[in-house]
Design an enzyme around this catalytic site. Structure first.
Site, PDB file in Angstrom:
ATOM      1  N   ASP A 111      93.018  60.802  16.991  1.00 27.38           N
ATOM      2  CA  ASP A 111      91.874  61.089  17.844  1.00 27.38           C
ATOM      3  C   ASP A 111      91.567  62.585  17.788  1.00 27.38           C
ATOM      4  O   ASP A 111      92.480  63.417  17.850  1.00 27.38           O
ATOM      5  CB  ASP A 111      92.157  60.669  19.286  1.00 27.38           C
ATOM      6  CG  ASP A 111      90.914  60.746  20.153  1.00 27.38           C
ATOM      7  OD1 ASP A 111      90.110  59.801  20.109  1.00 27.38           O
ATOM      8  OD2 ASP A 111      90.747  61.758  20.879  1.00 27.38           O
ATOM      9  N   ASN A 119      80.153  68.068  21.208  1.00 28.14           N
ATOM     10  CA  ASN A 119      78.793  67.565  21.394  1.00 28.14           C
ATOM     11  C   ASN A 119      78.073  68.291  22.527  1.00 28.14           C
ATOM     12  O   ASN A 119      76.890  68.627  22.417  1.00 28.14           O
ATOM     13  CB  ASN A 119      78.826  66.058  21.683  1.00 28.14           C
ATOM     14  CG  ASN A 119      79.088  65.226  20.438  1.00 28.14           C
ATOM     15  OD1 ASN A 119      78.751  65.626  19.327  1.00 28.14           O
ATOM     16  ND2 ASN A 119      79.707  64.071  20.619  1.00 28.14           N
ATOM     17  N   HIS A 124      74.919  67.012  19.019  1.00 22.51           N
ATOM     18  CA  HIS A 124      75.432  65.889  18.227  1.00 22.51           C
ATOM     19  C   HIS A 124      75.449  66.158  16.722  1.00 22.51           C
ATOM     20  O   HIS A 124      76.355  65.663  16.030  1.00 22.51           O
ATOM     21  CB  HIS A 124      74.641  64.623  18.540  1.00 22.51           C
ATOM     22  CG  HIS A 124      74.930  64.078  19.899  1.00 22.51           C
ATOM     23  ND1 HIS A 124      76.056  63.342  20.182  1.00 22.51           N
ATOM     24  CD2 HIS A 124      74.256  64.195  21.073  1.00 22.51           C
ATOM     25  CE1 HIS A 124      76.068  63.001  21.468  1.00 22.51           C
ATOM     26  NE2 HIS A 124      74.982  63.508  22.024  1.00 22.51           N
ATOM     27  N   ASP A 128      78.645  65.374  14.418  1.00 20.93           N
ATOM     28  CA  ASP A 128      78.645  64.624  13.161  1.00 20.93           C
ATOM     29  C   ASP A 128      79.308  65.428  12.042  1.00 20.93           C
ATOM     30  O   ASP A 128      80.058  64.892  11.230  1.00 20.93           O
ATOM     31  CB  ASP A 128      77.219  64.256  12.753  1.00 20.93           C
ATOM     32  CG  ASP A 128      76.606  63.198  13.654  1.00 20.93           C
ATOM     33  OD1 ASP A 128      77.362  62.579  14.440  1.00 20.93           O
ATOM     34  OD2 ASP A 128      75.381  62.998  13.584  1.00 20.93           O
ATOM     35  N   GLU A 154      85.300  59.104  17.773  1.00 11.67           N
ATOM     36  CA  GLU A 154      86.080  60.175  17.144  1.00 11.67           C
ATOM     37  C   GLU A 154      87.492  59.725  16.808  1.00 11.67           C
ATOM     38  O   GLU A 154      88.392  60.552  16.634  1.00 11.67           O
ATOM     39  CB  GLU A 154      86.138  61.399  18.071  1.00 11.67           C
ATOM     40  CG  GLU A 154      86.905  61.201  19.359  1.00 11.67           C
ATOM     41  CD  GLU A 154      86.041  60.671  20.499  1.00 11.67           C
ATOM     42  OE1 GLU A 154      86.407  60.905  21.660  1.00 11.67           O
ATOM     43  OE2 GLU A 154      85.017  60.007  20.228  1.00 11.67           O
TER      44      GLU A 154
END
Length: 241
Positions: A111, A119, A124, A128, A154
């Site tokens: 994770d 974010n 965002h 990405d 994630e």
């Protein structure tokens, strides 16, 4: 015919073309013999005309079939690969582990630490970019023989078949170090990222991947609670029975 017409055709494709042409010619000749008789003037067109017509038609059919096969392969790849990161989708990752775990191995659930703040702070597109870069680093550190998948959001997972505990822990540390070693650049900003990892050993007699996914998830939670940016080993399945 020009060489490029035949380029890319397999032996089954060539056999298909040959069968179509021969069948067309034979049926035409037999029909001509039955209707007209053994006249040379009739037999020659009965051979030439169907050959001229059936040859390009059969080649066209082969090319269309090849295009369909290529599109199916592309569609299959879209279903197999996560469109953002390029690693396996959850479904294909878990199916692959289920098929490959007969010899045992290590399962790592990963994770990205504090991903929400990425974010929230940079947007965002930055998130990405972080996911794509981390997936690439995990893949490079894991190597070509190790399965890498994105479970969602994630969260990623890695399965190394036939790997023991010591090598599994070494793999986990290699993944963690690779991600933490260098900030991720986005729009002129250096974003420092770390990952937490839960590691579960999969014995050679395992029949179902789900219990070991749950163990790795619990170990991941422990890694998060212990301060993140670390690898935690799950308790053996027998110890929880």
């Amino acid at each position: 015919m020009p060489n490029h017409v035949w380029r890319g055709m397999s032996r089954p494709d060539l056999r298909f073309v040959a069968v179509v042409v021969v069948a067309s010619v034979v049926s035409s000749v037999l029909t001509t013999l039955l209707v007209v008789g053994p006249l040379v003037e009739a037999i020659v067109p009965a051979i030439v005309i169907p050959a001229v017509v059936s040859l390009p038609a059969s080649i066209y059919m082969v090319r269309q079939r090849q295009k369909i096969q290529m599109l199916n392969m592309q569609l299959e790849d879209l279903l197999r690969r996560d469109p953002l990161t390029g690693v396996l989708t959850r479904r294909y990752f878990l199916n692959g582990v289920q098929s490959a775990m007969a010899g045992g191995g290590v399962l790592l659930v990963i994770d990205v630490d504090a991903f929400k703040s990425v974010n929230d702070t940079w947007g965002h597109p930055a998130g990405d970019r972080v996911l794509t870069e981390i997936a690439g680093r995990i893949g490079r550190a894991a190597g070509p023989d190790v399965r890498v998948g994105r479970l969602g959001g994630e969260e990623f997972a890695v399965f190394a078949a036939g790997v023991g505990l010591t090598d599994g822990q070494r793999l986990g540390e290699a993944l963690r170090s690779e991600v933490a070693a260098m900030p991720i650049s986005f729009d002129g900003t250096a974003i420092t990222c770390t990952i937490s990892i839960g590691l579960s050993m999969v014995p050679s007699d395992a029949e179902d991947v789900d219990p070991f996914m749950r163990l790795a998830d619990r170990a991941l939670y422990t890694a998060k609670q212990a301060g993140r940016d670390q690898v935690c080993l799950a308790e053996p399945l027998e110890a929880r029975a």
